[in-house]
Design an enzyme around this catalytic site. Structure first.
Site, PDB file in Angstrom:
ATOM      1  N   SER A 147       3.740   1.531  -0.929  1.00 48.92           N
ATOM      2  CA  SER A 147       3.020   0.267  -0.817  1.00 48.92           C
ATOM      3  C   SER A 147       2.462   0.070   0.587  1.00 48.92           C
ATOM      4  O   SER A 147       2.962   0.653   1.555  1.00 48.92           O
ATOM      5  CB  SER A 147       3.948  -0.917  -1.159  1.00 48.92           C
ATOM      6  OG  SER A 147       4.368  -0.857  -2.490  1.00 48.92           O
TER       7      SER A 147
ATOM      8  N   CYS B 269      -3.765  -4.275  -6.699  1.00 48.25           N
ATOM      9  CA  CYS B 269      -4.777  -4.498  -5.669  1.00 48.25           C
ATOM     10  C   CYS B 269      -4.908  -3.302  -4.732  1.00 48.25           C
ATOM     11  O   CYS B 269      -5.949  -3.106  -4.114  1.00 48.25           O
ATOM     12  CB  CYS B 269      -4.462  -5.764  -4.865  1.00 48.25           C
ATOM     13  SG  CYS B 269      -2.874  -5.734  -4.013  1.00 48.25           S
ATOM     14  N   ASN B 270      -3.846  -2.501  -4.628  1.00 50.31           N
ATOM     15  CA  ASN B 270      -3.878  -1.387  -3.679  1.00 50.31           C
ATOM     16  C   ASN B 270      -3.850  -0.008  -4.314  1.00 50.31           C
ATOM     17  O   ASN B 270      -3.854   0.998  -3.607  1.00 50.31           O
ATOM     18  CB  ASN B 270      -2.702  -1.499  -2.697  1.00 50.31           C
ATOM     19  CG  ASN B 270      -3.025  -2.442  -1.556  1.00 50.31           C
ATOM     20  OD1 ASN B 270      -4.156  -2.476  -1.082  1.00 50.31           O
ATOM     21  ND2 ASN B 270      -2.052  -3.226  -1.132  1.00 50.31           N
ATOM     22  N   ARG B 271      -3.805   0.060  -5.653  1.00 48.33           N
ATOM     23  CA  ARG B 271      -3.771   1.383  -6.281  1.00 48.33           C
ATOM     24  C   ARG B 271      -4.261   1.322  -7.719  1.00 48.33           C
ATOM     25  O   ARG B 271      -4.140   0.294  -8.401  1.00 48.33           O
ATOM     26  CB  ARG B 271      -2.369   1.991  -6.237  1.00 48.33           C
ATOM     27  CG  ARG B 271      -1.350   1.376  -7.155  1.00 48.33           C
ATOM     28  CD  ARG B 271       0.021   2.042  -6.982  1.00 48.33           C
ATOM     29  NE  ARG B 271       0.499   1.880  -5.616  1.00 48.33           N
ATOM     30  CZ  ARG B 271       0.531   2.862  -4.723  1.00 48.33           C
ATOM     31  NH1 ARG B 271       0.144   4.081  -5.051  1.00 48.33           N
ATOM     32  NH2 ARG B 271       0.961   2.643  -3.500  1.00 48.33           N
TER      33      ARG B 271
END
Length: 442
Positions: free
Chosen positions: A109, A50-52
């Protein structure tokens, strides 16, 4: 052969861009095929969360490798070249390896030390292996990164009580509401993120916790574990009439709720505010919901305040984690150096073995009658042992050299002994291609 990484994360790219760049598991076979059909790209691993989104590849040409990755993103994800220049970062060799180690340890993260990324790195490796896209170099790199991530978590307190993205979303909701006492929450999506969120909410003192999923059995199972109430997907409207928070994390590749779906809900709520938190990439909630009266819509980019609070609490642990990562990276680089000269060593061993056999054949042709059947193997063992002893010290010394020294000595050996290292490399590439072609869907 060079290691490249081309990727983006939450630091540079907004959630909309991360959503467009995300690689879905259902498309992974075609994604790997697109990457590995490009000249010079030999191995690939896709890490998409979701973040990378990060593409790790091994390529033979340091000049064309990054451009090949850029072209793959343009073709597969529809991103424009200027977007890639703006949001993506390209790393090479040691920098790319060190970055992956930091990712696996949770240092890159949104939530420092979060645990889910380690399983996501493991799943990325498994997916590449299943599609015959991962060779010896990326296999070693990712296994060492997993080892580094595990050590960071077990030998330091970086993951002790660490909140995940789901936990941060719950904390964001608590901050917005002031307290969960007497409040009700609907969790939409009961996958890994939904389950973690439900566990946090179950202990938060809610008056009601509702769970919904496309697969009702999954919602029922989780509801039993967290003492919540499972509802059917088609009953969302009636539940949205009365809850205070909707936490959405279905993992669908599209909007599951449009702004138009909420208009009748807002009318029935009669001015009661509704907090909606979307932690999905791509977005699961229509961004136009934010324009509706009484609705506050938050996404992953709104979790930064919670993330910074968490990071400040763990900052003192970073030196210990970074020391572990440095040691693991050094171990990988040492293996990488030995692997770089492995084709030269293998080729030299093969050539010497051929010479040994040829000379033995000539020797037996001239003097074979002077030896018994029992004596012949002893002569072969003597010659083989002599060759091994002569090669041991030079090969050990070669492996202990710096990368540049190794390259010079390896090239000299190839010239002096007329070694066919390129033939060995070509056969290796053919074997990789044959394995991929033999795998359905690749």
């Amino acid at each position: 052969m060079q290691i490249f990484m081309l990727g983006l994360d939450h630091r540079k790219a907004p959630v909309d861009v991360r959503g467009r760049a995300a690689f879905l598991l259902d498309d992974r076979a075609a994604d790997f095929a697109s990457l590995l059909r490009r000249p010079g790209l030999l191995e690939a691993v896709i890490l998409s969360t979701c973040n990378r989104t990060e593409l790790y590849v091994v390529g033979a040409d340091p000049d064309s490798g990054p451009s090949a990755l850029t072209q793959a993103l343009v073709e597969r994800k529809g991103l424009a070249s200027d977007e890639i220049d703006r949001y993506f970062t390209c790393m090479f060799q040691e920098e790319a390896a060190g970055h992956l180690f930091r990712v696996a340890a949770g240092l890159e993260s949104l939530i420092l030390g979060e645990g889910q990324i380690l399983s996501q790195v493991k799943e990325a490796l498994a997916s590449a292996q299943a599609h015959q896209a991962c060779g010896a170099i990326l296999d070693a790199l990712f296994r060492r990164a997993l080892s580094a991530g595990k050590r960071a978590r077990t030998e330091t307190g970086i993951a002790k009580g660490a909140v995940s993205v789901a936990g941060a979303a719950v904390e964001l909701a608590r901050d917005a509401l002031g307290s969960f006492q007497g409040r009700s929450v609907l969790v939409l999506g009961t996958g890994k993120i939904g389950e973690v969120a439900a566990r946090h909410l179950s202990a938060a003192g809610l008056s009601a916790l509702y769970l919904a999923n496309r697969t009702r059995e999954s919602a029922l199972e989780l509801a039993g574990r967290v003492k919540g109430e499972a509802i059917a997907f088609h009953d969302l409207g009636s539940v949205l009439d009365r809850v205070d928070v909707l936490l959405c994390c279905t993992g669908a590749p599209h909007h599951v709720l449009e702004a138009s779906d909420l208009i009748p809900v807002i009318e029935r709520r009669r001015g009661k505010p509704l907090l909606l938190i979307d932690v999905s990439v791509p977005r699961n909630l229509d961004p136009r919901i934010a324009r509706l009266e009484g609705c506050r819509l938050c996404d992953l980019d709104d979790l930064h305040e919670v993330a910074e609070r968490n990071r400040g609490e763990r900052a003192s642990l970073l030196p210990a984690v970074e020391g572990i990562l440095a040691a693991e990276l050094a171990a990988f680089l040492a293996w990488r150096q030995s692997y770089q000269v492995a084709p030269t060593i293998t080729s030299l061993r093969c050539k010497l073995a051929e010479l040994r056999e040829q000379e033995l054949e000539r020797f037996w042709a001239r003097h074979g009658g002077r030896f018994s059947v029992e004596q012949r193997p002893l002569v072969g063992e003597l010659i083989e042992g002599l060759f091994d002893k002569l090669l041991h010290a030079p090969f050990a010394h070669l492996k202990g050299m710096s990368g540049q020294e190794q390259q010079h000595v390896a090239r000299a050996l190839e010239t002096l002994f007329e070694l066919s290292v390129e033939d060995l490399a070509a056969r290796h590439q053919r074997r990789l291609a044959e394995r991929r072609n033999a795998t359905p869907g690749c």
